[in-house]
Design an enzyme around this catalytic site. Structure first.
Site: not given
Length: 623
Positions: A124, A156, A318, A366, A474
Protein backbone atom coordinates in the site's frame (compact mmCIF):
# COMPACT_ATOMS: atom_id res chain seq x y z
CA UNK A 1 34.01 13.59 0.38
CA UNK A 2 33.75 12.87 4.10
CA UNK A 3 33.82 9.13 4.69
CA UNK A 4 33.82 8.28 0.97
CA UNK A 5 36.39 5.94 -0.54
CA UNK A 6 35.94 5.32 -4.24
CA UNK A 7 35.71 1.58 -4.98
CA UNK A 8 38.25 0.18 -7.43
CA UNK A 9 37.30 -0.86 -10.96
CA UNK A 10 37.06 -4.53 -9.97
CA UNK A 11 34.51 -3.72 -7.24
CA UNK A 12 32.53 -1.46 -9.57
CA UNK A 13 32.36 -4.21 -12.20
CA UNK A 14 31.32 -6.73 -9.52
CA UNK A 15 28.47 -4.40 -8.53
CA UNK A 16 27.38 -4.09 -12.19
CA UNK A 17 27.44 -7.88 -12.48
CA UNK A 18 25.42 -8.21 -9.28
CA UNK A 19 22.81 -5.74 -10.58
CA UNK A 20 22.44 -7.78 -13.75
CA UNK A 21 22.07 -11.03 -11.78
CA UNK A 22 19.31 -9.34 -9.76
CA UNK A 23 17.62 -8.33 -13.03
CA UNK A 24 17.79 -11.88 -14.35
CA UNK A 25 16.37 -13.33 -11.12
CA UNK A 26 13.48 -10.82 -11.12
CA UNK A 27 12.59 -11.57 -14.74
CA UNK A 28 12.79 -15.34 -14.28
CA UNK A 29 10.77 -15.32 -11.04
CA UNK A 30 7.93 -13.20 -12.44
CA UNK A 31 7.78 -15.19 -15.67
CA UNK A 32 7.60 -18.43 -13.65
CA UNK A 33 4.85 -16.93 -11.48
CA UNK A 34 2.90 -15.62 -14.45
CA UNK A 35 2.47 -12.30 -12.61
CA UNK A 36 4.52 -9.60 -10.91
CA UNK A 37 6.44 -6.45 -11.72
CA UNK A 38 9.73 -7.15 -13.52
CA UNK A 39 10.03 -3.65 -15.04
CA UNK A 40 9.76 -2.03 -11.58
CA UNK A 41 12.53 -4.37 -10.36
CA UNK A 42 14.82 -3.64 -13.29
CA UNK A 43 14.84 0.13 -12.73
CA UNK A 44 16.15 -0.50 -9.20
CA UNK A 45 18.80 -3.16 -9.91
CA UNK A 46 21.90 -0.97 -9.53
CA UNK A 47 20.42 0.76 -6.46
CA UNK A 48 19.83 -2.60 -4.76
CA UNK A 49 23.23 -3.97 -5.75
CA UNK A 50 25.11 -0.96 -4.35
CA UNK A 51 22.97 -0.80 -1.21
CA UNK A 52 23.23 -4.45 -0.20
CA UNK A 53 26.69 -5.29 -1.50
CA UNK A 54 28.62 -2.09 -0.90
CA UNK A 55 26.87 0.34 1.46
CA UNK A 56 24.85 -1.57 4.04
CA UNK A 57 26.30 -3.36 7.06
CA UNK A 58 24.45 -6.51 8.11
CA UNK A 59 24.67 -10.24 8.80
CA UNK A 60 23.24 -11.97 5.73
CA UNK A 61 22.38 -15.18 7.58
CA UNK A 62 20.72 -13.30 10.45
CA UNK A 63 18.47 -10.70 8.79
CA UNK A 64 16.72 -9.59 12.02
CA UNK A 65 19.90 -9.05 14.00
CA UNK A 66 19.37 -5.85 16.05
CA UNK A 67 22.76 -4.44 14.97
CA UNK A 68 22.03 -4.69 11.23
CA UNK A 69 21.33 -1.74 8.99
CA UNK A 70 17.62 -1.65 8.12
CA UNK A 71 16.02 -1.60 4.67
CA UNK A 72 12.41 -0.80 3.78
CA UNK A 73 11.15 -1.46 0.26
CA UNK A 74 8.36 1.10 0.16
CA UNK A 75 7.65 0.26 -3.49
CA UNK A 76 6.60 -3.19 -2.37
CA UNK A 77 5.60 -4.38 -5.84
CA UNK A 78 9.34 -4.66 -6.58
CA UNK A 79 9.47 -7.55 -4.08
CA UNK A 80 11.13 -9.99 -6.55
CA UNK A 81 14.33 -7.93 -6.57
CA UNK A 82 14.34 -7.86 -2.75
CA UNK A 83 14.07 -11.66 -2.76
CA UNK A 84 16.80 -11.82 -5.39
CA UNK A 85 19.07 -9.76 -3.11
CA UNK A 86 18.62 -12.19 -0.23
CA UNK A 87 19.34 -15.12 -2.52
CA UNK A 88 22.47 -13.33 -3.77
CA UNK A 89 23.47 -12.73 -0.12
CA UNK A 90 23.08 -16.45 0.62
CA UNK A 91 20.02 -16.37 2.88
CA UNK A 92 17.52 -17.78 0.35
CA UNK A 93 18.19 -20.72 -1.97
CA UNK A 94 18.29 -19.47 -5.58
CA UNK A 95 15.71 -22.05 -6.67
CA UNK A 96 13.20 -20.71 -4.11
CA UNK A 97 12.90 -17.52 -6.21
CA UNK A 98 11.00 -19.52 -8.82
CA UNK A 99 8.27 -20.21 -6.23
CA UNK A 100 7.36 -16.50 -6.14
CA UNK A 101 3.67 -15.91 -5.35
CA UNK A 102 2.91 -19.61 -4.84
CA UNK A 103 0.74 -20.61 -1.88
CA UNK A 104 3.47 -23.04 -0.77
CA UNK A 105 6.13 -20.29 -0.61
CA UNK A 106 6.78 -17.42 1.79
CA UNK A 107 7.70 -15.21 -1.16
CA UNK A 108 4.42 -13.29 -1.42
CA UNK A 109 3.65 -10.81 -4.19
CA UNK A 110 4.61 -7.96 -1.83
CA UNK A 111 6.97 -8.11 1.19
CA UNK A 112 5.53 -9.46 4.45
CA UNK A 113 7.21 -10.19 7.81
CA UNK A 114 6.89 -13.97 7.57
CA UNK A 115 10.10 -13.34 5.58
CA UNK A 116 12.87 -12.84 8.15
CA UNK A 117 14.38 -10.01 6.07
CA UNK A 118 11.13 -7.98 5.98
CA UNK A 119 10.43 -5.76 8.99
CA UNK A 120 7.26 -4.11 7.70
CA UNK A 121 4.73 -5.12 5.06
CA UNK A 122 4.59 -2.74 2.11
CA UNK A 123 2.59 -2.53 -1.08
CA UNK A 124 0.00 0.00 0.00
CA UNK A 125 2.12 2.81 -1.36
CA UNK A 126 3.38 5.84 0.53
CA UNK A 127 3.89 4.13 3.90
CA UNK A 128 7.45 2.81 3.86
CA UNK A 129 9.16 6.09 4.67
CA UNK A 130 7.05 6.63 7.80
CA UNK A 131 8.05 3.19 9.09
CA UNK A 132 11.69 3.92 8.20
CA UNK A 133 11.39 7.15 10.23
CA UNK A 134 10.28 5.08 13.23
CA UNK A 135 13.26 2.75 12.83
CA UNK A 136 15.67 5.68 12.44
CA UNK A 137 14.20 7.54 15.43
CA UNK A 138 14.57 4.36 17.51
CA UNK A 139 18.15 3.88 16.34
CA UNK A 140 19.17 7.47 17.07
CA UNK A 141 17.28 8.28 20.26
CA UNK A 142 16.41 4.98 22.00
CA UNK A 143 19.09 2.49 20.91
CA UNK A 144 21.74 5.19 20.36
CA UNK A 145 23.31 2.73 17.94
CA UNK A 146 25.22 3.09 14.66
CA UNK A 147 22.83 1.14 12.41
CA UNK A 148 21.40 3.13 9.51
CA UNK A 149 18.01 2.94 7.83
CA UNK A 150 17.50 2.88 4.05
CA UNK A 151 14.14 3.25 2.34
CA UNK A 152 13.54 2.86 -1.38
CA UNK A 153 10.47 4.54 -2.82
CA UNK A 154 8.95 4.64 -6.27
CA UNK A 155 8.14 7.95 -7.94
CA UNK A 156 4.44 7.07 -8.27
CA UNK A 157 3.98 6.95 -4.49
CA UNK A 158 5.42 10.45 -4.10
CA UNK A 159 1.89 11.70 -4.85
CA UNK A 160 0.82 10.31 -1.45
CA UNK A 161 0.55 12.93 1.29
CA UNK A 162 1.82 10.45 3.88
CA UNK A 163 5.25 10.55 2.17
CA UNK A 164 5.53 14.26 2.86
CA UNK A 165 4.31 13.85 6.45
CA UNK A 166 7.28 11.48 6.86
CA UNK A 167 9.67 13.86 5.06
CA UNK A 168 8.71 16.62 7.50
CA UNK A 169 9.05 14.31 10.53
CA UNK A 170 12.55 13.15 9.53
CA UNK A 171 13.71 16.72 9.10
CA UNK A 172 12.21 17.97 12.40
CA UNK A 173 13.99 15.21 14.34
CA UNK A 174 17.25 15.46 12.34
CA UNK A 175 17.28 11.78 11.41
CA UNK A 176 20.76 11.81 9.89
CA UNK A 177 20.79 7.99 10.04
CA UNK A 178 17.99 7.84 7.45
CA UNK A 179 18.57 7.65 3.68
CA UNK A 180 15.65 7.65 1.24
CA UNK A 181 16.24 6.52 -2.33
CA UNK A 182 13.71 7.83 -4.86
CA UNK A 183 13.58 5.51 -7.86
CA UNK A 184 12.49 8.04 -10.50
CA UNK A 185 11.71 5.69 -13.38
CA UNK A 186 9.14 8.06 -14.95
CA UNK A 187 6.28 5.60 -15.38
CA UNK A 188 3.39 4.81 -13.04
CA UNK A 189 0.88 2.00 -13.29
CA UNK A 190 -1.43 3.38 -15.97
CA UNK A 191 0.31 6.58 -17.05
CA UNK A 192 3.56 8.50 -16.71
CA UNK A 193 4.04 10.04 -13.25
CA UNK A 194 3.13 13.75 -12.96
CA UNK A 195 6.75 14.98 -12.95
CA UNK A 196 8.19 12.20 -15.13
CA UNK A 197 11.98 12.81 -15.18
CA UNK A 198 12.02 16.34 -13.74
CA UNK A 199 14.53 15.36 -11.07
CA UNK A 200 15.32 19.02 -10.33
CA UNK A 201 11.72 19.54 -9.13
CA UNK A 202 11.98 16.50 -6.84
CA UNK A 203 15.25 17.93 -5.53
CA UNK A 204 13.67 21.30 -4.68
CA UNK A 205 10.78 19.59 -2.91
CA UNK A 206 13.05 17.38 -0.80
CA UNK A 207 15.33 20.32 0.05
CA UNK A 208 12.30 22.42 1.03
CA UNK A 209 11.45 19.67 3.52
CA UNK A 210 14.92 19.94 5.07
CA UNK A 211 16.68 16.99 3.44
CA UNK A 212 20.19 16.85 2.03
CA UNK A 213 19.47 15.89 -1.58
CA UNK A 214 21.65 14.36 -4.29
CA UNK A 215 20.67 13.67 -7.90
CA UNK A 216 22.34 10.62 -9.46
CA UNK A 217 22.17 8.43 -12.53
CA UNK A 218 20.39 5.49 -10.88
CA UNK A 219 22.09 3.05 -13.27
CA UNK A 220 25.63 4.22 -12.46
CA UNK A 221 27.05 2.11 -9.65
CA UNK A 222 29.89 4.62 -9.22
CA UNK A 223 27.55 7.59 -8.75
CA UNK A 224 25.45 5.57 -6.32
CA UNK A 225 28.50 4.52 -4.27
CA UNK A 226 29.54 8.17 -4.04
CA UNK A 227 26.04 9.36 -3.05
CA UNK A 228 25.70 6.73 -0.33
CA UNK A 229 29.16 7.63 0.96
CA UNK A 230 28.18 11.17 1.96
CA UNK A 231 27.61 11.74 5.70
CA UNK A 232 25.44 14.72 6.63
CA UNK A 233 23.77 16.04 9.77
CA UNK A 234 20.29 15.72 8.25
CA UNK A 235 18.32 13.01 6.45
CA UNK A 236 19.50 12.29 2.91
CA UNK A 237 17.39 11.85 -0.22
CA UNK A 238 19.06 10.25 -3.22
CA UNK A 239 17.09 11.08 -6.33
CA UNK A 240 17.96 8.36 -8.81
CA UNK A 241 17.00 8.96 -12.42
CA UNK A 242 16.24 5.49 -13.77
CA UNK A 243 14.37 3.79 -16.58
CA UNK A 244 11.55 1.36 -15.99
CA UNK A 245 12.40 -2.02 -17.46
CA UNK A 246 16.12 -1.13 -17.75
CA UNK A 247 17.98 -3.87 -19.63
CA UNK A 248 14.85 -5.30 -21.28
CA UNK A 249 15.23 -4.35 -24.94
CA UNK A 250 12.00 -3.21 -26.55
CA UNK A 251 10.32 -2.65 -23.16
CA UNK A 252 12.69 -0.25 -21.38
CA UNK A 253 10.97 3.13 -20.74
CA UNK A 254 7.81 1.97 -22.54
CA UNK A 255 4.28 2.42 -21.19
CA UNK A 256 1.77 -0.41 -20.62
CA UNK A 257 4.30 -2.87 -19.14
CA UNK A 258 3.63 -2.20 -15.43
CA UNK A 259 2.84 -5.39 -13.52
CA UNK A 260 3.27 -7.65 -16.54
CA UNK A 261 5.68 -10.58 -16.59
CA UNK A 262 7.60 -11.33 -19.78
CA UNK A 263 6.31 -14.23 -21.89
CA UNK A 264 8.68 -17.19 -21.54
CA UNK A 265 10.31 -17.01 -24.98
CA UNK A 266 10.92 -13.26 -24.59
CA UNK A 267 12.22 -13.77 -21.03
CA UNK A 268 14.69 -16.43 -22.17
CA UNK A 269 16.05 -14.14 -24.89
CA UNK A 270 16.36 -11.12 -22.55
CA UNK A 271 18.06 -13.23 -19.87
CA UNK A 272 20.66 -14.36 -22.44
CA UNK A 273 21.27 -10.74 -23.48
CA UNK A 274 21.75 -9.58 -19.88
CA UNK A 275 23.81 -12.64 -18.95
CA UNK A 276 26.25 -11.89 -21.80
CA UNK A 277 27.13 -8.60 -20.04
CA UNK A 278 28.17 -10.32 -16.79
CA UNK A 279 31.95 -10.59 -16.50
CA UNK A 280 32.21 -12.58 -13.27
CA UNK A 281 29.88 -14.81 -11.29
CA UNK A 282 31.85 -14.25 -8.07
CA UNK A 283 29.65 -13.05 -5.20
CA UNK A 284 30.52 -9.95 -3.16
CA UNK A 285 30.98 -10.54 0.56
CA UNK A 286 28.77 -8.40 2.81
CA UNK A 287 30.34 -6.18 5.48
CA UNK A 288 29.13 -7.08 9.00
CA UNK A 289 27.65 -4.40 11.30
CA UNK A 290 29.14 -2.67 14.33
CA UNK A 291 27.57 -4.44 17.31
CA UNK A 292 26.44 -1.57 19.50
CA UNK A 293 22.63 -1.91 19.80
CA UNK A 294 21.65 -2.58 23.44
CA UNK A 295 19.93 -5.72 24.66
CA UNK A 296 16.21 -5.07 25.11
CA UNK A 297 13.52 -6.96 27.04
CA UNK A 298 9.88 -6.00 26.47
CA UNK A 299 8.31 -9.15 27.91
CA UNK A 300 6.12 -9.35 31.00
CA UNK A 301 5.77 -5.61 31.69
CA UNK A 302 3.76 -5.21 34.91
CA UNK A 303 2.45 -2.19 36.82
CA UNK A 304 4.62 -1.40 39.87
CA UNK A 305 1.54 -1.20 42.15
CA UNK A 306 -2.26 -1.63 42.04
CA UNK A 307 -4.47 1.30 40.94
CA UNK A 308 -4.78 3.99 43.61
CA UNK A 309 -8.40 4.97 42.88
CA UNK A 310 -11.16 4.64 45.47
CA UNK A 311 -14.67 3.42 44.62
CA UNK A 312 -16.89 6.45 44.08
CA UNK A 313 -14.06 8.80 43.05
CA UNK A 314 -14.58 10.41 39.65
CA UNK A 315 -12.10 10.51 36.77
CA UNK A 316 -12.38 10.52 32.99
CA UNK A 317 -10.97 7.36 31.42
CA UNK A 318 -8.90 9.54 29.04
CA UNK A 319 -7.07 10.99 32.06
CA UNK A 320 -6.76 7.57 33.70
CA UNK A 321 -5.05 6.44 30.45
CA UNK A 322 -2.38 9.15 30.72
CA UNK A 323 -1.73 8.35 34.38
CA UNK A 324 -1.55 4.62 33.69
CA UNK A 325 0.87 5.01 30.80
CA UNK A 326 3.21 7.21 32.85
CA UNK A 327 3.08 4.65 35.66
CA UNK A 328 3.85 1.74 33.31
CA UNK A 329 6.72 3.77 31.86
CA UNK A 330 8.45 3.64 35.23
CA UNK A 331 9.01 -0.13 35.04
CA UNK A 332 10.30 -0.42 31.46
CA UNK A 333 12.27 2.20 29.56
CA UNK A 334 11.06 0.78 26.24
CA UNK A 335 7.47 1.96 26.75
CA UNK A 336 7.13 4.95 24.40
CA UNK A 337 4.27 7.32 23.64
CA UNK A 338 3.34 9.06 20.39
CA UNK A 339 0.68 11.72 19.93
CA UNK A 340 -0.62 13.96 17.17
CA UNK A 341 -0.72 17.32 19.00
CA UNK A 342 -3.61 16.24 21.23
CA UNK A 343 -1.55 15.28 24.29
CA UNK A 344 -3.37 17.79 26.55
CA UNK A 345 -6.70 16.15 25.58
CA UNK A 346 -5.65 12.49 25.46
CA UNK A 347 -3.56 13.10 28.61
CA UNK A 348 -0.47 11.50 27.11
CA UNK A 349 1.13 14.76 28.33
CA UNK A 350 1.33 13.09 31.77
CA UNK A 351 3.67 10.50 30.21
CA UNK A 352 5.64 13.23 28.44
CA UNK A 353 6.13 15.17 31.68
CA UNK A 354 7.49 12.09 33.47
CA UNK A 355 9.39 10.49 30.54
CA UNK A 356 10.19 13.33 28.09
CA UNK A 357 12.89 11.35 26.23
CA UNK A 358 10.39 8.63 25.33
CA UNK A 359 7.61 10.84 24.00
CA UNK A 360 7.40 11.43 20.23
CA UNK A 361 5.35 14.43 19.15
CA UNK A 362 4.11 13.55 15.67
CA UNK A 363 2.07 16.73 15.18
CA UNK A 364 -1.17 16.68 13.18
CA UNK A 365 -0.16 13.80 10.91
CA UNK A 366 -1.97 10.71 12.18
CA UNK A 367 -1.10 8.55 9.17
CA UNK A 368 2.60 9.13 9.73
CA UNK A 369 2.22 8.67 13.50
CA UNK A 370 0.94 5.12 12.93
CA UNK A 371 3.71 4.31 10.45
CA UNK A 372 6.35 5.72 12.84
CA UNK A 373 4.96 3.54 15.63
CA UNK A 374 5.15 0.48 13.36
CA UNK A 375 8.81 1.31 12.66
CA UNK A 376 9.59 1.86 16.34
CA UNK A 377 8.09 -1.54 17.22
CA UNK A 378 10.13 -3.55 14.67
CA UNK A 379 12.61 -6.13 15.98
CA UNK A 380 10.93 -5.78 19.40
CA UNK A 381 12.84 -2.59 20.21
CA UNK A 382 9.95 -0.69 21.85
CA UNK A 383 6.32 -0.90 23.01
CA UNK A 384 4.57 2.06 21.37
CA UNK A 385 1.32 3.68 22.54
CA UNK A 386 -0.25 6.11 20.03
CA UNK A 387 -2.94 8.48 21.21
CA UNK A 388 -5.32 10.81 19.38
CA UNK A 389 -9.01 11.59 19.28
CA UNK A 390 -10.56 8.27 18.26
CA UNK A 391 -12.23 9.99 15.29
CA UNK A 392 -8.88 10.94 13.80
CA UNK A 393 -7.56 7.39 13.63
CA UNK A 394 -10.08 6.83 10.82
CA UNK A 395 -7.81 8.78 8.46
CA UNK A 396 -5.02 6.32 9.28
CA UNK A 397 -7.11 3.18 8.71
CA UNK A 398 -4.90 2.01 5.84
CA UNK A 399 -1.79 2.41 8.01
CA UNK A 400 -3.51 0.46 10.82
CA UNK A 401 -4.55 -2.24 8.33
CA UNK A 402 -0.97 -2.48 7.07
CA UNK A 403 0.31 -2.59 10.67
CA UNK A 404 -1.71 -5.77 11.15
CA UNK A 405 -0.27 -7.24 7.93
CA UNK A 406 3.15 -6.22 9.31
CA UNK A 407 2.42 -8.41 12.39
CA UNK A 408 3.08 -5.25 14.40
CA UNK A 409 2.61 -5.04 18.16
CA UNK A 410 1.37 -1.48 18.66
CA UNK A 411 -1.21 0.12 20.91
CA UNK A 412 -3.73 2.86 20.21
CA UNK A 413 -5.73 5.00 22.57
CA UNK A 414 -8.67 6.80 20.97
CA UNK A 415 -10.15 9.43 23.25
CA UNK A 416 -13.27 11.60 22.84
CA UNK A 417 -15.52 8.77 21.77
CA UNK A 418 -19.18 9.24 21.00
CA UNK A 419 -21.73 12.02 21.45
CA UNK A 420 -20.80 12.28 25.14
CA UNK A 421 -17.96 14.66 24.26
CA UNK A 422 -20.69 17.31 23.90
CA UNK A 423 -20.33 20.74 22.37
CA UNK A 424 -17.46 20.09 19.94
CA UNK A 425 -19.87 18.40 17.56
CA UNK A 426 -19.79 15.44 15.15
CA UNK A 427 -16.43 16.09 13.45
CA UNK A 428 -14.72 15.35 16.78
CA UNK A 429 -16.89 12.41 17.87
CA UNK A 430 -15.53 8.88 17.38
CA UNK A 431 -18.60 6.91 16.34
CA UNK A 432 -17.02 4.49 13.85
CA UNK A 433 -13.89 3.51 15.79
CA UNK A 434 -15.15 0.22 17.26
CA UNK A 435 -16.25 -0.92 13.80
CA UNK A 436 -12.88 0.00 12.35
CA UNK A 437 -10.70 -1.69 14.96
CA UNK A 438 -12.99 -4.75 15.25
CA UNK A 439 -12.44 -5.36 11.52
CA UNK A 440 -8.67 -5.73 12.00
CA UNK A 441 -7.81 -9.46 12.26
CA UNK A 442 -5.05 -9.10 14.88
CA UNK A 443 -6.86 -6.49 17.01
CA UNK A 444 -7.84 -6.56 20.66
CA UNK A 445 -10.40 -3.84 21.46
CA UNK A 446 -10.56 -2.58 25.06
CA UNK A 447 -13.42 -0.35 26.23
CA UNK A 448 -12.77 0.45 29.91
CA UNK A 449 -15.48 2.10 31.98
CA UNK A 450 -13.58 3.52 34.95
CA UNK A 451 -10.08 4.43 36.10
CA UNK A 452 -9.25 0.98 37.49
CA UNK A 453 -10.22 -0.90 34.31
CA UNK A 454 -8.41 1.71 32.19
CA UNK A 455 -5.16 1.12 34.10
CA UNK A 456 -5.60 -2.64 33.69
CA UNK A 457 -6.28 -2.19 29.95
CA UNK A 458 -3.01 -0.27 29.50
CA UNK A 459 -1.05 -3.00 31.30
CA UNK A 460 -2.72 -5.77 29.29
CA UNK A 461 -2.22 -3.94 26.00
CA UNK A 462 1.53 -3.65 26.65
CA UNK A 463 1.69 -7.45 26.90
CA UNK A 464 -0.80 -8.41 24.16
CA UNK A 465 0.44 -9.29 20.68
CA UNK A 466 -1.04 -7.55 17.67
CA UNK A 467 -2.97 -4.31 17.43
CA UNK A 468 -4.58 -3.06 20.66
CA UNK A 469 -7.14 -0.27 20.82
CA UNK A 470 -8.24 1.38 24.05
CA UNK A 471 -11.39 3.51 23.74
CA UNK A 472 -11.51 6.33 26.28
CA UNK A 473 -14.18 8.89 27.13
CA UNK A 474 -14.25 12.60 27.95
CA UNK A 475 -16.80 12.74 30.84
CA UNK A 476 -15.73 12.04 34.38
CA UNK A 477 -17.38 8.89 35.73
CA UNK A 478 -17.31 7.13 39.07
CA UNK A 479 -14.82 4.40 39.94
CA UNK A 480 -16.83 1.18 40.18
CA UNK A 481 -14.10 -1.42 40.68
CA UNK A 482 -11.85 -2.13 43.66
CA UNK A 483 -8.13 -1.72 43.01
CA UNK A 484 -7.56 -5.47 43.43
CA UNK A 485 -10.13 -6.44 40.74
CA UNK A 486 -8.57 -8.79 38.20
CA UNK A 487 -9.05 -8.00 34.51
CA UNK A 488 -8.23 -10.21 31.55
CA UNK A 489 -8.75 -10.08 27.81
CA UNK A 490 -12.09 -11.73 26.89
CA UNK A 491 -13.36 -11.51 30.46
CA UNK A 492 -16.51 -9.45 31.00
CA UNK A 493 -17.75 -8.30 34.40
CA UNK A 494 -21.20 -8.59 35.96
CA UNK A 495 -21.47 -5.17 37.61
CA UNK A 496 -25.00 -5.60 38.97
CA UNK A 497 -27.13 -8.72 39.48
CA UNK A 498 -29.92 -10.23 41.53
CA UNK A 499 -31.69 -13.60 41.57
CA UNK A 500 -34.68 -12.29 39.57
CA UNK A 501 -33.12 -10.13 36.85
CA UNK A 502 -35.39 -9.79 33.82
CA UNK A 503 -33.08 -8.28 31.18
CA UNK A 504 -29.29 -8.33 30.65
CA UNK A 505 -28.11 -4.81 29.79
CA UNK A 506 -24.65 -4.48 28.22
CA UNK A 507 -23.02 -1.05 28.21
CA UNK A 508 -19.47 0.29 28.17
CA UNK A 509 -17.89 3.60 29.06
CA UNK A 510 -20.55 6.26 29.66
CA UNK A 511 -23.41 3.90 28.77
CA UNK A 512 -22.40 1.44 31.49
CA UNK A 513 -22.89 4.23 34.01
CA UNK A 514 -26.22 5.15 32.35
CA UNK A 515 -27.27 1.49 32.62
CA UNK A 516 -26.50 1.50 36.36
CA UNK A 517 -28.56 4.70 36.75
CA UNK A 518 -31.39 3.07 34.76
CA UNK A 519 -31.23 0.09 37.13
CA UNK A 520 -31.92 2.45 40.05
CA UNK A 521 -34.95 3.89 38.22
CA UNK A 522 -36.32 0.44 37.36
CA UNK A 523 -35.80 -0.95 40.86
CA UNK A 524 -38.49 1.45 42.11
CA UNK A 525 -40.84 -0.30 39.65
CA UNK A 526 -39.80 -3.75 40.91
CA UNK A 527 -37.91 -4.48 37.67
CA UNK A 528 -34.38 -5.83 38.19
CA UNK A 529 -31.78 -5.85 35.45
CA UNK A 530 -28.38 -7.50 35.17
CA UNK A 531 -25.68 -5.06 34.04
CA UNK A 532 -22.62 -6.34 32.16
CA UNK A 533 -19.34 -4.55 31.37
CA UNK A 534 -17.78 -6.37 28.37
CA UNK A 535 -14.31 -4.76 28.98
CA UNK A 536 -13.03 -6.16 25.68
CA UNK A 537 -15.36 -5.77 22.68
CA UNK A 538 -13.00 -8.01 20.73
CA UNK A 539 -12.63 -10.75 21.76
CA UNK A 540 -16.02 -10.79 23.48
CA UNK A 541 -16.79 -12.89 26.57
CA UNK A 542 -19.45 -14.95 24.80
CA UNK A 543 -19.86 -17.45 27.64
CA UNK A 544 -20.69 -14.86 30.31
CA UNK A 545 -23.03 -12.97 27.98
CA UNK A 546 -24.84 -16.19 27.06
CA UNK A 547 -25.18 -17.41 30.65
CA UNK A 548 -26.45 -13.96 31.71
CA UNK A 549 -28.97 -13.93 28.86
CA UNK A 550 -30.24 -17.39 29.84
CA UNK A 551 -30.64 -16.17 33.43
CA UNK A 552 -32.72 -13.19 32.20
CA UNK A 553 -35.28 -15.01 30.02
CA UNK A 554 -33.06 -14.73 26.95
CA UNK A 555 -33.36 -10.93 26.80
CA UNK A 556 -30.34 -8.76 26.03
CA UNK A 557 -30.24 -5.00 25.56
CA UNK A 558 -27.03 -3.38 24.30
CA UNK A 559 -26.47 0.35 24.61
CA UNK A 560 -23.49 2.19 23.17
CA UNK A 561 -22.14 5.64 22.36
CA UNK A 562 -21.30 4.56 18.80
CA UNK A 563 -23.17 4.15 15.54
CA UNK A 564 -25.29 1.00 15.21
CA UNK A 565 -22.96 -0.40 12.55
CA UNK A 566 -20.00 -2.42 13.82
CA UNK A 567 -20.27 -1.62 17.51
CA UNK A 568 -21.18 -3.48 20.70
CA UNK A 569 -24.67 -4.45 19.52
CA UNK A 570 -23.39 -6.09 16.35
CA UNK A 571 -20.53 -7.75 18.25
CA UNK A 572 -22.98 -9.30 20.73
CA UNK A 573 -25.45 -10.26 17.99
CA UNK A 574 -22.80 -12.01 15.91
CA UNK A 575 -21.43 -13.82 18.98
CA UNK A 576 -24.87 -15.25 19.77
CA UNK A 577 -26.01 -16.13 16.25
CA UNK A 578 -27.92 -19.41 16.21
CA UNK A 579 -28.50 -19.53 19.98
CA UNK A 580 -32.17 -20.50 20.52
CA UNK A 581 -34.37 -18.30 22.70
CA UNK A 582 -32.04 -15.28 22.75
CA UNK A 583 -33.16 -11.85 21.53
CA UNK A 584 -30.82 -8.89 21.26
CA UNK A 585 -32.25 -5.36 21.26
CA UNK A 586 -29.95 -2.45 20.54
CA UNK A 587 -29.67 1.22 21.44
CA UNK A 588 -27.02 3.27 19.61
CA UNK A 589 -26.52 6.55 17.77
CA UNK A 590 -28.68 6.32 14.66
CA UNK A 591 -27.74 9.44 12.70
CA UNK A 592 -25.06 12.11 12.36
CA UNK A 593 -25.18 14.01 15.67
CA UNK A 594 -24.78 17.71 16.51
CA UNK A 595 -23.38 19.97 19.23
CA UNK A 596 -25.01 20.09 22.64
CA UNK A 597 -24.35 19.28 26.28
CA UNK A 598 -23.36 15.63 26.86
CA UNK A 599 -26.54 14.80 28.81
CA UNK A 600 -28.69 16.46 26.12
CA UNK A 601 -27.02 14.45 23.38
CA UNK A 602 -27.28 11.13 25.24
CA UNK A 603 -31.00 11.87 25.62
CA UNK A 604 -31.48 13.07 22.02
CA UNK A 605 -29.92 9.90 20.59
CA UNK A 606 -31.71 7.54 22.95
CA UNK A 607 -28.77 6.11 24.88
CA UNK A 608 -29.28 7.70 28.32
CA UNK A 609 -30.73 6.16 31.50
CA UNK A 610 -34.31 7.09 30.58
CA UNK A 611 -34.04 5.48 27.14
CA UNK A 612 -32.50 2.34 28.68
CA UNK A 613 -35.24 2.14 31.32
CA UNK A 614 -37.95 2.52 28.67
CA UNK A 615 -36.38 -0.13 26.42
CA UNK A 616 -36.28 -2.53 29.39
CA UNK A 617 -39.95 -1.80 30.20
CA UNK A 618 -40.87 -2.51 26.58
CA UNK A 619 -39.00 -5.84 26.64
CA UNK A 620 -40.64 -6.90 29.90
CA UNK A 621 -44.08 -5.83 28.65
CA UNK A 622 -43.66 -7.94 25.48
CA UNK A 623 -43.35 -11.02 27.63
Amino acid sequence: MEGYHKPDQQKLQALKDTANRLRISSIQATTAAGSGHPTSCCSAAEIMAVLFFHTMRYKPLDPRNPHNDRFVLSKGHAAPILYAVWAEAGFLPEEELLNLRKITSDLDGHPVPKQAFTDVATGSLGQGLGAACGMAYTGKYFDKASYRVYCMMGDGELSEGSVWEAMAFASIYKLDNLIAILDINRLGQSDPTPLQHQVDVYQKRCEAFGWHTVIVDGHSVEELCKAFGQAKHQPTAIIAKTFKGRGISGIEDKEAWHGKPLPKNMADQIVQEIYSQIQSTKKILVTPPQEDAPLVDITNIRMPSPPSYKVGDKIATRKAYGQALAKLGRVNDRIIALDGDTKNSTFSEIFKKEHPDRFIECYIAEQNMVSVAVGCATRNRTVPFCSAFGAFFTRAFDQIRMAAISESNINFCGSHCGVSIGEDGPSQMALEDLAMFRSIPTATVFYPSDGVSTEKAVELAANTKGICFIRTSRPENAIIYNSNEDFQVKQAKVVLKSKDDQVTVIGAGVTLHEALAAADLLKKEKINIRVLDPFTIKPLDRNLILSSARATKGRILTVEDHYYEGGIGEAVSSALVGEPGITVSRLAVGEVPRSGKPAELLKMFGIDRDAIAQAVRDLVAKA
